[in-house]
Write an enzyme that holds these catalytic residues in place. Structure first.
Site, PDB file in Angstrom:
ATOM      1  NE  ARG A 224      -3.162  -2.269   2.772  1.00 38.16           N
ATOM      2  CZ  ARG A 224      -3.416  -3.185   3.712  1.00 38.16           C
ATOM      3  NH1 ARG A 224      -2.623  -2.623   4.746  1.00 38.16           N
ATOM      4  NH2 ARG A 224      -4.305  -4.227   3.870  1.00 38.16           N
ATOM      5  CG  PHE A 240     -11.616  -6.594  -5.887  1.00 36.15           C
ATOM      6  CD1 PHE A 240     -12.933  -7.242  -5.862  1.00 36.15           C
ATOM      7  CD2 PHE A 240     -11.050  -6.470  -7.249  1.00 36.15           C
ATOM      8  CE1 PHE A 240     -13.230  -7.907  -7.299  1.00 36.15           C
ATOM      9  CE2 PHE A 240     -11.216  -7.436  -8.381  1.00 36.15           C
ATOM     10  CZ  PHE A 240     -12.096  -8.011  -8.647  1.00 36.15           C
ATOM     11  CG  ASP A 262     -15.404  -4.515  -2.025  1.00 32.59           C
ATOM     12  OD1 ASP A 262     -14.971  -4.937  -1.996  1.00 32.59           O
ATOM     13  OD2 ASP A 262     -16.576  -5.716  -1.719  1.00 32.59           O
ATOM     14  CG  ASP A 307      -5.995  -6.206  -2.814  1.00 32.97           C
ATOM     15  OD1 ASP A 307      -5.436  -7.268  -2.608  1.00 32.97           O
ATOM     16  OD2 ASP A 307      -6.185  -5.424  -1.749  1.00 32.97           O
ATOM     17  CB  CYS A 347      -3.805 -12.901  -1.688  1.00 36.59           C
ATOM     18  SG  CYS A 347      -6.266 -13.093  -1.806  1.00 36.59           S
TER      19      CYS A 347
END
Length: 403
Positions: A224, A240, A262, A307, A347
């Site tokens: 970030r 996201f 989102d 993300d 991730c």
């Protein structure tokens, strides 16, 4: 001189021996040839057919991961001093690599700290733990109290440990799911489950009871910050966004405009609160990110951040995940101007780096753009990667310029 072994022996196959030679901490159920009587959660010795010692660990017949190696030192005694030493190593590592961020970091990262199945995050004066293995469940009282003791030695007062044992992984270990504060000796249970943390100069409200995982994703902390350094004077789209962290870092980095998207309205509400708390100007949109990317105007943004949640949590669905990652990255590449920037990540451990890179190259080819690599990053250093344990490496993060 090795001490006399008083632990039941588990004899493993040749296939398992090859992985144990590489010091992988797991033995699977189909790799065991024979065993001496044991009780679930006991410590056993893992040996070859010829009697070669590979390590000692917790056994659980309910789990596909039948044995979780705890130590490879045949002289280790698994007493309070052993666990204190192991915990102290984990804490000292975080103090060294996190410096001023030690008050808000991951203290225990499972296999990477040789506590297989245990995660502990620190949010100032609260610890949040997930216990996803039977072996750790049986010794958690010792571990929790020792953690408090060691942090107190550092001058850090911890008010409580909240257990987020609501993971499906517990069922695979024969454990029940639940969440709540752990009753620590001589300590009152806190009356709150929300706390305020500061990361990269930005304050966030963390809900340890209902937030995802342990309440806040700490692993992207410095990724970030990399986005914040890049975002000055840019029009930024944060996809996201969840609790808003990438968008807030971009706004704090003096971006010209930030839009965060989102599909979860509750996530957007939390993100708005975080923006208000920090007096940062961010526009929030509740929408499906795939649809938003397809419908937005070309050249509307200078920097797009992707993300997404893990699109796959098993090998069986990697192909579908591959197409999902490709779809959003292709859309972003097509919408960015030449000279624009893309920050993108995965991730999921199962979406291995070589697959993620291949996907990005395919997307760039189809978008008819070239990718100029600015940074290649991984998870924050409080989530250390052990090269002999591929499962500890899960986060891939890339920043490109579109050419």
């Amino acid at each position: 001189m090795k001490i006399k072994r008083n632990y039941p022996q588990v004899v493993i196959s040749k296939k398992a021996e090859k992985r144990q030679e590489k010091k992988h901490p797991w033995v699977y159920d189909n790799e065991i040839l024979s065993y001496e009587p044991y009780e679930n959660g006991d410590i056993v010795d893992v040996v070859s057919e010829s009697g070669k010692y590979y390590g000692s660990g917790f056994i659980n017949e309910n789990s596909v991961i039948r044995v979780r190696i705890l130590s490879r030192n045949a002289n280790d005694v698994f007493d309070e001093a052993f666990y204190e030493r192991r915990l102290r190593h984990a804490i000292e590592y975080r103090k060294t690599v996190m410096k001023d961020d030690f008050s808000c970091c991951r203290l225990i990262f499972g296999e990477a700290d040789m506590f297989s199945g245990l995660t502990v995050d620190r949010f100032n004066d609260l610890l949040v733990a997930q216990v996803n293995s039977l072996g750790m469940e049986k010794i958690k009282d010792l571990l929790f109290h020792k953690l408090i003791e060691l942090l107190n030695e550092e001058g850090d007062e911890i008010k409580g440990i909240y257990e987020r044992n609501d993971s499906n992984l517990r069922e695979k270990e024969g454990l029940v799911q639940y969440k709540g504060y752990y009753p620590l000796r001589n300590m009152e249970i806190p009356s709150y489950t929300h706390t305020i943390i500061c990361e990269n100069g930005i304050e966030y409200e963390v809900d340890v009871e209902n937030g995802q995982k342990t309440g806040f994703f700490l692993d992207q902390k410095y990724n970030r910050l990399a986005v914040a350094r890049l975002a000055e004077n840019m029009r930024v789209l944060d996809c996201f966004t969840h609790t808003g962290s990438f968008g807030l870092n971009a706004a704090n980095g003096k971006a010209k405009r930030v839009v965060s998207v989102d599909i979860s309205s509750s996530a957007i509400e939390m993100a708005k609160k975080n923006a208000d708390r920090n007096q940062l100007d961010v526009e929030y949109v509740v929408a499906d990110v795939f649809e938003y990317l397809e419908n937005m105007k070309k050249n509307e943004f200078d920097l797009i951040i992707l993300d997404p949640p893990a699109f796959t949590k098993s090998k069986k669905t990697v192909n579908n995940a591959y197409e999902g990652y490709k779809k959003i990255n292709l859309a972003a590449m097509r919408k960015l101007p030449r000279g624009g920037y893309l920050a993108t990540c995965s991730c999921s451990h199962f979406m291995e780096n070589y697959l993620f890179v291949r996907m990005l190259k395919e997307a760039a080819h189809e978008a008819n753009v070239d990718l100029r690599l600015i940074e290649e990053r991984r998870q924050c250093c409080d989530h250390p990667i052990l090269w002999n344990v591929p499962e500890t490496e899960y986060l891939k993060f890339y920043i490109f310029q579109i050419c």
